[in-house]
Design a protein around this motif. Structure first.
Motif, PDB file in Angstrom:
ATOM      1  N   GLN A 437      39.612  12.183  72.601  1.00 58.86           N
ATOM      2  CA  GLN A 437      40.116  10.998  73.296  1.00 58.86           C
ATOM      3  C   GLN A 437      41.598  10.782  73.009  1.00 58.86           C
ATOM      4  O   GLN A 437      42.360  10.375  73.888  1.00 58.86           O
ATOM      5  N   TYR A 438      42.016  11.066  71.784  1.00 63.23           N
ATOM      6  CA  TYR A 438      43.436  10.964  71.447  1.00 63.23           C
ATOM      7  C   TYR A 438      44.240  11.974  72.265  1.00 63.23           C
ATOM      8  O   TYR A 438      45.320  11.660  72.790  1.00 63.23           O
ATOM      9  N   LYS A 441      44.703  10.826  75.878  1.00 60.39           N
ATOM     10  CA  LYS A 441      45.692   9.755  75.967  1.00 60.39           C
ATOM     11  C   LYS A 441      47.103  10.296  75.752  1.00 60.39           C
ATOM     12  O   LYS A 441      48.056   9.856  76.390  1.00 60.39           O
ATOM     13  N   ARG A 444      48.395  11.914  78.845  1.00 58.15           N
ATOM     14  CA  ARG A 444      48.652  10.917  79.898  1.00 58.15           C
ATOM     15  C   ARG A 444      49.791   9.976  79.540  1.00 58.15           C
ATOM     16  O   ARG A 444      50.101   9.054  80.297  1.00 58.15           O
ATOM     17  N   GLU A 446      49.889   7.819  77.040  1.00 56.56           N
ATOM     18  CA  GLU A 446      49.389   6.506  76.643  1.00 56.56           C
ATOM     19  C   GLU A 446      49.479   6.266  75.143  1.00 56.56           C
ATOM     20  O   GLU A 446      49.044   5.217  74.660  1.00 56.56           O
ATOM     21  N   ILE A 447      50.045   7.216  74.383  1.00 53.36           N
ATOM     22  CA  ILE A 447      50.172   7.077  72.938  1.00 53.36           C
ATOM     23  C   ILE A 447      51.594   6.621  72.605  1.00 53.36           C
ATOM     24  O   ILE A 447      52.562   7.266  73.015  1.00 53.36           O
TER      25      ILE A 447
END
Length: 473
Positions: A437-438, A441, A444, A446-447
């Motif tokens: 999941q990390y 993200k 994308r 998103e981190i």
């Protein structure tokens, strides 16, 4: 008349395919106190004395072939955990395994303190479906103790005709009492490449490096490109719990994502044995961002790929430190007598960093969240290659000598690096997979930037010593 030592030496040389009777005659002629090899021949005399004493005086008549095979096994096992002798049957089994098809339960195992330890169950095999987990200890097979068996003997017992059952007695961290798991043997077909679409991300998992890995990877990437289309943001290459395999496949997979530069360096005993694999032009991923996932079960060929893509900054490596198996095993056929698996070199990443007993450190450390039943045993994680008895050091003697003046300054760092390996747990449900999941993200965007700075993973001490390299069955 052939002396006892001549007979034993002749037997040994014949079995290893190194020489025949003519060479032994030459050996006999040069055997003298002045010979530089005289001590070697005296030791062979000792071996011959023991061999003949066992044959003549042991309480039961021993099998001569078994005695010789065990002697060879003992010699090779004393070198390092990955060198071994393969009988003709085991050699044939190994050849079948590299093709990705064999009979058994579907688990990667090693030996630890006299019991069989599960490195990882192979996806969609009887072992995985029965609930076998990484780090499970197998103490009994059909109620017979494993203690006293070699790893090869234990694996042989776990193999058998398809559709026949076997009961494994398991000791699992977090549970006070051992318990039984019944598994029905099946024909194991290892699918080296598994892939799926994760929205706008292409997810590819490599489970092993067998003869089909590269070809299957290229096909999977083509299929994913077509399915996702122009919205494709990047790739997740999952190498977690991949125990390795064929060197040429690791090079080919690395080459798929690199346009130029070195992939891996192998250094043998002599400088002339040093070899460097180079990438050829062409990036199968078309320059798209790549995340490589690794953990304590990522070993050997997996570490070559992760190290190459990391050093060239072609991928961001996420997860925890890998296993640390950075040595090359060459299979040397012995004709009708099987083969030996002999450690002949060490692996180095393109930046000339040794993998051996150190592993690959991720760019971003992400610990996998453990289920409640495993949290209490977190400190028992596998130390990786550094935990194997008799493992090779990360550098050759010459390199250690050349770097002696830097030893004190680097002592703390080297100690940390020697603790290769980390947790090898990966949940089956993607939504519970913290590392995956990390990675999604991250690709994308998103981190937050401050979360992408790598931090050192904690490496708890572990006194358990592993005695063999992972073996599939």
């Amino acid at each position: 008349m052939m002396r006892k030592t001549d007979f034993v030496f002749w037997t040994f040389l014949t079995m290893t395919g190194l020489a025949g009777a003519t060479t032994v005659l030459n050996v006999t002629q040069t055997y003298s106190a002045a010979s530089p090899n005289s001590e070697l021949y005296r030791q062979l005399d000792l071996f011959g004395d023991v061999f003949e004493r066992v044959r003549s005086d042991y309480v039961e008549k021993p099998d001569d072939t078994m005695l010789i095979e065990n002697a060879i096994n003992g010699m090779l096992a004393a070198l390092d955990p990955h060198s071994s002798y393969m009988s003709p049957k085991h050699y044939r089994d190994m050849q079948v395994q590299t093709r990705g098809e064999f009979g058994g339960l579907g688990i990667e195992v090693t030996m630890e303190n006299g019991v069989v330890k599960v490195v990882a169950p192979i996806d969609e095999t009887p072992a995985a479906k029965a609930g076998i987990l990484s780090n499970d200890l197998i103490t009994h097979l059909d109620n017979d103790q494993i203690s006293g068996l070699t790893l090869e003997q234990a694996v042989e017992k776990m193999r058998g005709p398809v559709n026949t059952p076997i009961t494994l007695t398991i000791m699992r961290q977090g549970r006070d009492e051992p318990f039984d798991i019944k598994i029905v043997r099946d024909f194991i077909r290892i699918n080296a490449v598994r892939s799926r679409v994760e929205g706008d991300i292409a997810y590819i998992r490599l489970t092993t490096f067998n003869e089909k890995t590269h070809a299957n990877l290229v096909k999977a990437m083509d299929d994913l490109k077509k399915e996702i289309g122009p919205k494709l943001k990047g790739y997740v290459l999952d190498l977690r719990n991949n125990p390795g395999g064929l060197l040429d496949q690791a090079i080919a997979v690395s080459d798929d994502f690199l346009d130029q530069g070195s992939i891996v360096l192998t250094k043998g005993r002599n400088n002339e044995e040093t070899q460097r694999a180079q990438a050829r032009p062409g990036d199968t991923a078309d320059g798209k961002p790549i995340v490589v996932l690794i953990n304590g079960g990522s070993a050997s060929a997996s570490e070559i790929v992760a190290g190459a893509l990391k050093d060239h900054k072609r991928a961001t490596v996420i997860g925890t430190r890998s296993f640390g198996k950075g040595s090359v095993q060459t299979i040397i056929p012995l004709g009708a007598n099987g083969a030996i698996r002999l450690t002949t070199a060490r692996y180095y990443t393109p930046s000339n960093r040794s993998i051996q007993a150190k592993g690959i450190d991720p760019d971003i450390v992400v610990e996998q969240e453990l289920p409640e039943e495993l949290k209490s045993a977190r400190q028992e994680r596998n130390r990786g290659e550094a935990g194997l008895r008799g493992h090779l050091k990360g550098e050759t003697r010459d390199e250690e000598k050349a770097k002696a003046d830097e030893a004190k300054a680097k002592a703390d760092e080297e100690k940390k690096q020697e603790e290769s390996g980390s947790s090898a747990y990966v949940p089956q449900e993607a939504e519970k997979d913290t590392q995956l999941q990390y990675a999604l993200k991250f690709l994308r965007g998103e981190i937050p930037v401050e979360e992408t700075v790598a931090k050192p993973a904690q490496q708890p001490s572990n006194t358990a010593e592993e005695q063999k390299s992972p073996v599939p069955n």
